[in-house]
Design an enzyme around this catalytic site. Structure first.
Site, PDB file in Angstrom:
ATOM      1  N   ASP A  92       0.869  -1.170   0.000  1.00  0.00           N
ATOM      2  CA  ASP A  92       0.000   0.000   0.000  1.00  0.00           C
ATOM      3  C   ASP A  92       0.912   1.227   0.000  1.00  0.00           C
ATOM      4  O   ASP A  92       2.061   1.174   0.447  1.00  0.00           O
ATOM      5  CB  ASP A  92      -0.944  -0.015   1.198  1.00  0.00           C
ATOM      6  CG  ASP A  92      -2.073   1.002   1.029  1.00  0.00           C
ATOM      7  OD1 ASP A  92      -2.131   1.679  -0.016  1.00  0.00           O
ATOM      8  OD2 ASP A  92      -2.897   1.115   1.953  1.00  0.00           O
ATOM      9  N   ASP A 271      -7.729  -7.140   1.555  1.00  0.00           N
ATOM     10  CA  ASP A 271      -6.763  -7.234   2.653  1.00  0.00           C
ATOM     11  C   ASP A 271      -7.432  -6.630   3.864  1.00  0.00           C
ATOM     12  O   ASP A 271      -8.313  -5.776   3.721  1.00  0.00           O
ATOM     13  CB  ASP A 271      -5.488  -6.422   2.358  1.00  0.00           C
ATOM     14  CG  ASP A 271      -5.717  -4.937   2.611  1.00  0.00           C
ATOM     15  OD1 ASP A 271      -6.320  -4.285   1.744  1.00  0.00           O
ATOM     16  OD2 ASP A 271      -5.334  -4.429   3.681  1.00  0.00           O
TER      17      ASP A 271
HETATM   18  N1  GUN Z   1      -6.447   0.978   2.756  1.00  0.00           N
HETATM   19  C1  GUN Z   1      -7.749   1.016   3.095  1.00  0.00           C
HETATM   20  N2  GUN Z   1      -8.367   2.035   2.460  1.00  0.00           N
HETATM   21  C2  GUN Z   1      -7.430   2.661   1.715  1.00  0.00           C
HETATM   22  C3  GUN Z   1      -7.451   3.799   0.845  1.00  0.00           C
HETATM   23  O1  GUN Z   1      -8.474   4.441   0.628  1.00  0.00           O
HETATM   24  N3  GUN Z   1      -6.257   4.148   0.262  1.00  0.00           N
HETATM   25  C4  GUN Z   1      -5.114   3.449   0.488  1.00  0.00           C
HETATM   26  N4  GUN Z   1      -4.002   3.836  -0.123  1.00  0.00           N
HETATM   27  N5  GUN Z   1      -5.074   2.386   1.303  1.00  0.00           N
HETATM   28  C5  GUN Z   1      -6.220   1.997   1.901  1.00  0.00           C
END
Ligand code: GUN
EC number: 2.4.2.29
Length: 376
Positions: A92, A271
Site C-alpha cells: 500500500d 486485505d
Molecule cells: N487501505 C484502506 N483504504 C485505503 C485507501 O483508501 N487508500 C489506500 N491507499 N489504502 C487503503
C-alpha cells in the site's frame, strides 16, 4: 502482470481468475494477509507458506519507509529477500496510514507533510517519492498515492479530495515511467478509486481510474466507519464501471461477511488487519460465527478450537487451553489465534472460488452469511 478470468457466477457478479506475476500465480478471489512492517505479525514465514499458504501478502510503504527505512531495503535486495518471502507482495502507498496513524499531517497539492508516529520526526510523501520508495521496496503490485477520505465526509471535501487523488494519479504515472525498476521482475501499478459515499463521485472516479488503463484497479475510502449497506452500494457502482478484464482490489475490507458480499459484487482482492489484529485480541472467526476466547465460558471447554481443522492448530489445542494462554498473556495464544484466523480467511476465499467455478456461489454465500452472523 497478466490476469485471466476463469469463471463468472450467473446469479451475482462474482468472478474467479488467476493473476500471474514475477513471483508466481495468485488465484482470485484472494485474501492478502497483512504484513505491515515486513512480517505477518506472530507468524513465521514457514507457517505462513506451509500452513496458511497465501499466494500474496501485503506490506506498507508508510511503515517500511520509517523502519527499517528505504536504504536498508535496497541494501537487502528488496523486501522479498529481506523477509525471506519468495511469493507475491503488494505494498500500500501510505495513502491510508499517513491519515490514520501520523500524529498530525498537512495535506497540500504537492503532497502530505506528516509527523512520524514512532519518533515525532517530520516527513513528506508526494506521489513522486512514494513511487520511488515502492520501487525500492520491490513489491510485485504497488499502489497509487491517494487520499483516503474519512467517514462521514462532506460532499465538497470529498469532491476536492477525489480530484486531487486523480491529479496525484497522473503524477504517479508520469514519475513511474522515469523511475527504473530496481530488481529483475516487473511491478504492476494499481490506481485507486475514491469519492467517499457519494454515488456521483464514485462514478466519476471509477471512470477516471478506468481510463488510466492500468493492469489492475483498486477501490479505497471504504470500510472507514460507514454502514455495510453503504459500502456495498459504492462497490456496486464502481465495479459496474471498472473494466471486467482487470483485477479489482477492495482495500481494507473486511469481516468474513463483508468479503463474501463484495465478492458477489465483483471484487477479486481483499486485505484487512482483522484476522491478525482481532486474533491477537482473542477474537476467533469461524464458519459458525465469532468466538471471544477470553470469555469465561470457555474455561473448561476442552473441545477443539475449531472442528473444521482448516489449520493444524484448530484440533491440536482446546478452547480451554487457548483461553488459558490469553488469560496468562502468553504470546503462543496470540500466535495460535492468528494462524487459526488467517487459515479461516484463506479457506473462505478458496471456498468462494470453488463455488464460483461450480456455479453455486450465490446460494452458498447466502447460507454462509447467515451462518457466520453469530457470536458463539
Ligand atoms: N487501505 C484502506 N483504504 C485505503 C485507501 O483508501 N487508500 C489506500 N491507499 N489504502 C487503503
Amino acid at each position: 502482470m497478466h490476469f485471466k478470468l476463469e469463471g463468472k457466477d450467473e446469479q451475482s457478479s462474482a468472478r474467479a481468475g488467476t493473476i500471474k506475476t514475477g513471483h508466481g500465480s495468485i488465484e482470485t478471489p484472494i485474501f492478502m494477509p497483512v504484513g505491515t512492517v515486513g512480517t505477518v505479525k506472530g507468524v513465521h514465514q514457514r507457517e505462513l507458506s506451509e500452513d496458511i499458504n497465501p499466494d500474496i501478502i501485503l506490506g506498507n510503504t508508510y511503515h517500511l519507509y520509517l523502519r527499517p527505512q528505504t536504504q536498508i531495503l535496497i541494501k537487502a535486495g528488496g523486501l522479498h529477500k529481506f523477509m525471506n518471502w519468495d511469493r507475491n507482495i503488494l505494498t500500500d502507498s501510505g495513502g491510508y496510514q499517513v491519515y490514520s496513524l501520523s500524529a498530525n499531517r498537512k495535506i497540500k497539492e504537492e503532497g502530505v507533510k506528516f509527523k512520524s508516529h514512532i519518533d515525532g520526526s517530520y516527513h513528506v510523501f508526494t506521489p513522486e517519492n512514494v513511487m520511488e520508495i515502492q520501487r525500492a521496496i520491490g513489491a510485485d503490485i504497488i499502489m497509487a498515492f491517494d487520499e483516503c477520505t474519512p467517514y462521514p465526509c462532506d460532499y465538497n471535501y470529498a469532491k476536492r479530495s477525489m480530484h486531487m487523488t486523480h491529479r496525484w494519479l497522473d503524477r504517479c504515472l508520469s514519475h513511474l515511467e522515469k523511475t527504473p525498476l530496481k530488481y529483475d521482475y516487473e511491478q504492476a501499478f494499481f490506481p485507486i478509486v475514491q469519492g467517499s459515499t457519494y454515488k456521483d463521485l464514485r462514478e466519476q472516479s471509477a471512470e477516471y481510474i478506468a481510463n488510466a488503463g492500468a493492469v489492475g484497479n483498486a477501490i479505497g475510502g471504504l470500510s472507514v466507519g460507514e454502514p455495510a449497506e453503504e459500502m456495498y452500494e459504492m462497490t456496486a457502482v464502481v465495479t459496474n464501471i471498472l473494466p471486467e478484464d482487470k483485477p479489482r482490489y477492495l482495500m481494507g475490507v473486511g469481516t468474513p461477511i463483508n468479503i463474501l458480499e463484495n465478492i458477489a459484487l465483483g471484487i477479486d482482492m481483499f486485505d484487512c488487519v482483522m484476522p491478525t489484529r482481532n486474533g491477537r485480541n482473542g477474537m476467533l472467526f469461524t464458519a459458525h460465527g465469532t468466538i471471544n476466547i477470553k470469555n469465561k465460558k470457555w474455561e473448561d471447554d476442552f473441545s477443539a478450537i475449531d472442528e473444521m481443522n482448516i489449520t493444524w492448530v484448530d484440533t491440536a489445542y482446546s478452547k480451554a487451553y487457548l483461553r488459558h494462554l490469553f488469560t496468562v498473556n502468553e504470546m503462543l495464544g496470540r500466535q495460535i489465534a492468528t494462524i487459526h484466523n488467517l487459515g479461516f480467511y484463506m479457506w473462505l476465499v478458496r471456498e468462494a472460488r470453488k463455488h464460483i467455478l461450480d456455479g453455486d456461489f450465490r446460494s452458498w454465500k447466502d447460507k454462509m452469511v447467515k451462518q457466520m452472523d453469530k457470536r458463539l
